[in-house]
Design a protein around this motif. Structure first.
Motif, PDB file in Angstrom:
ATOM      1  N   ALA A  98      -2.911   3.635  -7.338  1.00  0.00           N
ATOM      2  CA  ALA A  98      -2.294   3.862  -5.863  1.00  0.00           C
ATOM      3  C   ALA A  98      -1.439   2.913  -5.457  1.00  0.00           C
ATOM      4  CB  ALA A  98      -3.613   4.381  -4.884  1.00  0.00           C
ATOM      5  N   ASP A  99      -0.992   2.137  -6.302  1.00  0.00           N
ATOM      6  CA  ASP A  99      -0.239   0.776  -5.827  1.00  0.00           C
ATOM      7  C   ASP A  99       0.797   1.398  -5.165  1.00  0.00           C
ATOM      8  OD1 ASP A  99       0.270   1.751  -8.362  1.00  0.00           O
ATOM      9  OD2 ASP A  99       0.181  -0.371  -9.478  1.00  0.00           O
ATOM     10  N   HIS A 100       1.481   2.416  -5.449  1.00  0.00           N
ATOM     11  CA  HIS A 100       2.592   3.090  -4.579  1.00  0.00           C
ATOM     12  C   HIS A 100       2.313   3.441  -3.508  1.00  0.00           C
ATOM     13  CE1 HIS A 100       0.195   6.352  -6.570  1.00  0.00           C
ATOM     14  NE2 HIS A 100       1.063   7.168  -5.503  1.00  0.00           N
ATOM     15  N   CYS A 101       1.169   3.433  -3.191  1.00  0.00           N
ATOM     16  CA  CYS A 101       0.538   3.826  -1.763  1.00  0.00           C
ATOM     17  C   CYS A 101       0.188   2.713  -0.639  1.00  0.00           C
ATOM     18  CB  CYS A 101      -0.621   4.783  -1.558  1.00  0.00           C
ATOM     19  SG  CYS A 101      -0.346   6.281  -2.422  1.00  0.00           S
ATOM     20  N   LEU A 102       0.303   1.379  -1.538  1.00  0.00           N
ATOM     21  CA  LEU A 102       0.006   0.266  -0.886  1.00  0.00           C
ATOM     22  C   LEU A 102       1.017  -0.096   0.536  1.00  0.00           C
ATOM     23  CD1 LEU A 102      -1.667  -2.237  -0.048  1.00  0.00           C
ATOM     24  CD2 LEU A 102      -0.702  -3.341  -2.106  1.00  0.00           C
ATOM     25  N   GLY A 103       0.875  -0.369   1.720  1.00  0.00           N
ATOM     26  CA  GLY A 103       1.720  -0.702   2.691  1.00  0.00           C
ATOM     27  C   GLY A 103       1.261  -2.246   3.107  1.00  0.00           C
ATOM     28  N   PHE A 104       2.573  -2.806   2.722  1.00  0.00           N
ATOM     29  CA  PHE A 104       2.346  -4.121   3.331  1.00  0.00           C
ATOM     30  C   PHE A 104       3.753  -4.139   4.570  1.00  0.00           C
ATOM     31  CE2 PHE A 104       1.268  -7.577  -0.163  1.00  0.00           C
ATOM     32  CZ  PHE A 104      -0.082  -6.975  -0.261  1.00  0.00           C
ATOM     33  N   LYS A 105       3.947  -5.495   4.978  1.00  0.00           N
ATOM     34  CA  LYS A 105       4.921  -5.540   5.866  1.00  0.00           C
ATOM     35  C   LYS A 105       5.764  -6.734   5.782  1.00  0.00           C
ATOM     36  CE  LYS A 105       2.701  -9.019   8.608  1.00  0.00           C
ATOM     37  NZ  LYS A 105       3.325 -10.265   9.045  1.00  0.00           N
ATOM     38  N   PRO A 106       7.032  -7.008   6.109  1.00  0.00           N
ATOM     39  CA  PRO A 106       8.037  -7.915   5.788  1.00  0.00           C
ATOM     40  C   PRO A 106       7.305  -9.195   6.291  1.00  0.00           C
ATOM     41  CG  PRO A 106       9.004  -6.229   7.094  1.00  0.00           C
ATOM     42  CD  PRO A 106       7.534  -5.820   7.126  1.00  0.00           C
ATOM     43  N   ALA A 125       6.556  -1.217  11.003  1.00  0.00           N
ATOM     44  CA  ALA A 125       7.070  -0.455  10.035  1.00  0.00           C
ATOM     45  C   ALA A 125       6.420  -0.903   8.665  1.00  0.00           C
ATOM     46  CB  ALA A 125       8.358  -0.068   9.789  1.00  0.00           C
ATOM     47  N   PRO A 126       5.886  -0.255   7.464  1.00  0.00           N
ATOM     48  CA  PRO A 126       5.493  -0.831   6.519  1.00  0.00           C
ATOM     49  C   PRO A 126       6.750  -1.057   5.450  1.00  0.00           C
ATOM     50  CG  PRO A 126       5.278   1.642   6.401  1.00  0.00           C
ATOM     51  CD  PRO A 126       5.583   1.161   8.071  1.00  0.00           C
ATOM     52  N   VAL A 127       6.305  -2.007   4.522  1.00  0.00           N
ATOM     53  CA  VAL A 127       7.417  -2.286   3.442  1.00  0.00           C
ATOM     54  C   VAL A 127       6.493  -2.181   2.125  1.00  0.00           C
ATOM     55  CG1 VAL A 127       9.284  -3.437   4.558  1.00  0.00           C
ATOM     56  CG2 VAL A 127       7.233  -4.685   3.433  1.00  0.00           C
ATOM     57  N   ALA A 128       7.169  -1.957   0.813  1.00  0.00           N
ATOM     58  CA  ALA A 128       6.520  -1.966  -0.391  1.00  0.00           C
ATOM     59  C   ALA A 128       5.916  -3.398  -0.630  1.00  0.00           C
ATOM     60  CB  ALA A 128       7.126  -1.347  -1.572  1.00  0.00           C
ATOM     61  N   PRO A 129       5.036  -3.676  -1.331  1.00  0.00           N
ATOM     62  CA  PRO A 129       4.622  -4.877  -1.738  1.00  0.00           C
ATOM     63  C   PRO A 129       5.718  -5.591  -2.562  1.00  0.00           C
ATOM     64  CG  PRO A 129       2.824  -3.320  -2.197  1.00  0.00           C
ATOM     65  CD  PRO A 129       3.909  -2.583  -1.928  1.00  0.00           C
ATOM     66  N   GLY A 130       5.754  -6.765  -2.494  1.00  0.00           N
ATOM     67  CA  GLY A 130       6.906  -7.555  -3.495  1.00  0.00           C
ATOM     68  C   GLY A 130       7.259  -8.939  -2.634  1.00  0.00           C
ATOM     69  N   ALA A 131       8.010  -9.369  -3.130  1.00  0.00           N
ATOM     70  CA  ALA A 131       8.633 -10.731  -2.719  1.00  0.00           C
ATOM     71  C   ALA A 131       9.074 -10.393  -1.345  1.00  0.00           C
ATOM     72  CB  ALA A 131       9.775 -11.399  -3.369  1.00  0.00           C
ATOM     73  N   GLY A 132       8.901 -11.368  -0.521  1.00  0.00           N
ATOM     74  CA  GLY A 132       9.044 -11.264   1.001  1.00  0.00           C
ATOM     75  C   GLY A 132       8.479 -10.211   1.770  1.00  0.00           C
ATOM     76  N   SER A 133       7.198  -9.779   1.209  1.00  0.00           N
ATOM     77  CA  SER A 133       6.163  -9.045   2.072  1.00  0.00           C
ATOM     78  C   SER A 133       4.983  -9.797   1.818  1.00  0.00           C
ATOM     79  CB  SER A 133       6.260  -7.416   1.472  1.00  0.00           C
ATOM     80  OG  SER A 133       5.656  -7.467   0.313  1.00  0.00           O
TER      81      SER A 133
END
Length: 591
Positions: A98-106, A125-133
């Motif tokens: 379910a990693d594609h459902c994970l909501g992070f923020k900037p 608003a959410p963004v996908a996990p990753g650098a900068g989030s």
RNA sequence: UGCCCGAUGGUGUAAUGGUAGCACGAACGACUCUGACUCGUUCUGUCUAGGUUCGAGUCCUAGUCGGGCAGCCA
């Protein structure tokens, strides 16, 4: 594709998913948004895994989103160490699922001013996990929460109360007795505004005043007797820094955090049922312009022989009953991971127990079954002897090496093999020999025959004992024509045992873990520390087949006839291998 | 003696007014170069009492039992 992966897991169904499905059918929301909202005051445990799988599971079943949000409104109990461990654990548990459902923020983002239905509003608003989030933090909403509190005061729905904590308690009454109005309940809006601003400015010491909702001191629901919204705490916050000396309480912050993130379904455990009217009261009192989130409650997980209480787990850590939060005996996600339990097994287990409002106790066997099922399909088989006894094959010359083919995993459709060395001297498990065998003992006994797995049948000819009478060596004859491919390969014997070459093996420390508690319900004990299992860890120096020399963390092994093992993530280094026993094989003979 | 939530085999869970099913577990058996895995057989259940209904595990009422609520914790 193997049977294991092609067998479609039945779609989970429970009363919460039924509600969500109904809402989806009604088109009530543009998107289903849930959240997993831990407080960073401890490590996540198996009970949280249930909540994670519920919240992320619902999101993935409806192409929705699940925000990871730290419910960090109480800086005195929280720590950055926990936000890191929790983030790691959540991502590990949902990876590939379910990693594609994970909501992070900037990173660093706060709710933005927006217009909703023609009214001013805030939304993050959410963004996908990753650098900068990064994950969401309730503490990023402190500014909005403060503004909302002002609005509540203006609407006459909140007031500053000067009662001490002790007096507040006295005025609250009891479950079967109504409370009394605070003498400060009817302050003017102007005075409340002034006082609240001064609370924020740091003019008052901790506990001197609080901001309270104005609901009903006579309510039969204790949580509606003017519950506190803000308290004064002159401490810095691990995420928000030193900007604040007033901090919102859970009931006030949580519903509004949900709102600011656009959560549709706010799922929590049963103890919050009584809080639901308060959750709704706060949101409804503010006249917010967007659709409001709603709270749904389910029963938390209780697992036999394990503790699911952050406070008690912290005690085990602090009192050094275990080596840390990630001790492989701990029911923490990090402990289970270190022990070698796959995320998929954890997910299967917590999904399997279901979601209800019934306070149940799940048997340990259910968890163990999920782990064994998962591991059986993927673990590489190896030969290892935990408690060795030497065995000499008298008809094999010293220095002679007979290579045997060993299957890596018989569960594979097309199993691969590796070579294991059979030599004159081997080790077998001490338990696999009995000088005086009990009835129906299939293993090695005086004059008896047994097969050395992947090698040949042997016959025990002679016992060698030391001066004290202890057996030091078993002298046997190898029936080399019973090896695979040889004329008598099909010869049957009742027992097959594991072994390793005494001259071509490696040694390793193996940590044999057992359940941490001796009773099924340690939480029900007056003192759970008294029921800690003194044998929860046994350390042995084991003999392993040489192919294990380069075993690394993350690899899952089954030591044949013993159980599942994995190199320890922290302590195992090349040249000094340390393995953890994840779980034994089921043993229907031992009992 | 307040309010809220709950109750289906040993355990967990399904059945959304219409055949009480599944998993774990236990027992026995088959198979087996893992006493594992796999396979087969068997075992045990709707808390109680009323009511509604052609029909109730399901709806209603009462009771019993269990859990939660009196943190400036979450």
């Amino acid at each position: 594709m193997s049977d294991v992966t092609s067998a479609a897991a039945p779609a989970p169904s429970d009363f919460i998913r039924d509600i969500v499905a109904q809402h989806v059918a009604e088109n009530r929301y543009a998107k289903i948004v849930t959240r997993f909202p831990p407080e960073p005051n401890g490590y996540l445990h198996i009970g949280h895994a249930k909540s994670i799988c519920l919240n992320f599971g619902i999101a993935r079943e409806h192409q929705g989103q699940c925000n990871l949000r730290f419910d960090d409104t109480n800086p005195v109990k929280e720590d950055i160490e926990y936000v890191q461990s929790i983030t790691t654990d959540v991502q590990w548990l949902i990876a590939g699922w379910a990693d594609h459902c994970l909501g992070f923020k900037p990173k660093g983002a706060h709710p933005a001013k927006v217009t909703s239905n023609g009214q001013p509003d805030y939304y993050l608003a959410p963004v996908a996990p990753g650098a900068g989030s990064e994950a969401f933090f309730a503490s990023d909403y402190f500014d909005q929460l403060y503004d909302y509190a002002i609005e509540l005061i203006r609407r006459g729905k909140a007031y500053v109360c000067d009662l001490s904590p002790e007096d507040t308690e006295k005025y609250r009454g009891a479950p079967d007795r109504p409370g009394q109005d605070s003498p400060f309940r009817n302050r003017s809006v102007a005075e409340n505004l002034d006082l609240f601003q001064r609370m924020k400015a740091g003019e008052f010491p901790d506990g001197a005043r609080s901001l309270r909702s104005k609901i009903d001191m006579a309510s039969p629901n204790m949580w509606l007797r003017d519950p506190l919204l803000y308290r004064i705490r002159h401490v810095a916050h691990h995420h928000a820094g030193d900007k604040w000396c007033i901090y919102p309480l859970y009931d006030y912050a949580h519903c509004l955090s949900d709102y600011l993130e656009g959560i549709t379904h706010s799922i929590c455990t049963l103890e919050f049922v009584d809080h639901r009217p308060l959750y709704d009261w706060v949101l409804e009192s503010l006249g917010l312009p967007r659709t409001l989130p709603h709270q749904y409650e389910f029963a938390k997980l209780n697992l036999a022989y394990t503790l699911v209480s952050k406070r008690k787990l912290l005690q085990l850590v602090n009192e050094k009953v275990v080596t840390g939060w990630d001790d492989p005996r701990m029911p923490t996600i990090s402990g289970l991971r270190r022990r070698g339990i796959p995320a998929s097994a954890l997910r299967t287990f917590v999904t399997g127990v279901g979601v209800t409002k019934f306070d149940s106790l799940t048997e340990a066997a259910v968890f163990e079954n999920a782990v064994r099922n998962d591991l059986n399909a993927v673990a590489q088989r190896r030969l290892a002897v935990l408690k060795p006894i030497k065995l000499v094959l008298t008809n094999i010359a010293a220095g002679e090496v007979i290579e045997c083919d060993a299957t890596n995993n018989p569960q594979d459709e097309n199993p691969t093999t590796r070579k294991v060395a059979l030599t004159r001297e081997v080790f077998i498990e001490a338990e696999d020999f009995a000088e005086v065998p009990p009835p129906k003992y299939f293993r090695l006994k005086p004059g008896g025959e047994v097969r050395l797995k992947y090698a040949c049948i042997i016959k025990l000819d002679e016992l060698v004992k030391d001066a004290a009478g202890a057996i030091t060596e078993l002298r046997c004859t190898a029936q080399l024509d019973t090896r695979s491919g040889q004329p008598n390969a099909d010869k049957k014997v009742k027992g097959t045992i594991h072994w390793v070459s005494a001259t071509q093996c490696i040694e390793a420390e193996v940590r044999l873990y057992d359940r941490l508690f001796t009773v099924a319900e340690p939480a029900a004990e007056e003192n759970f520390l008294k029921v800690v299992n003194p044998k929860s860890l046994e350390v042995v120096t084991a003999k392993l087949e040489a192919s294990l020399a380069f075993a690394r963390h993350g690899e899952l092994y089954q030591f044949e006839r013993l159980g599942y093992f994995t190199p320890d993530a922290k302590d195992s280094v090349p040249g000094k291998l340390i393995l953890n026993r994840t779980i034994t094989l089921k043993d229907t003979w031992a009992k």
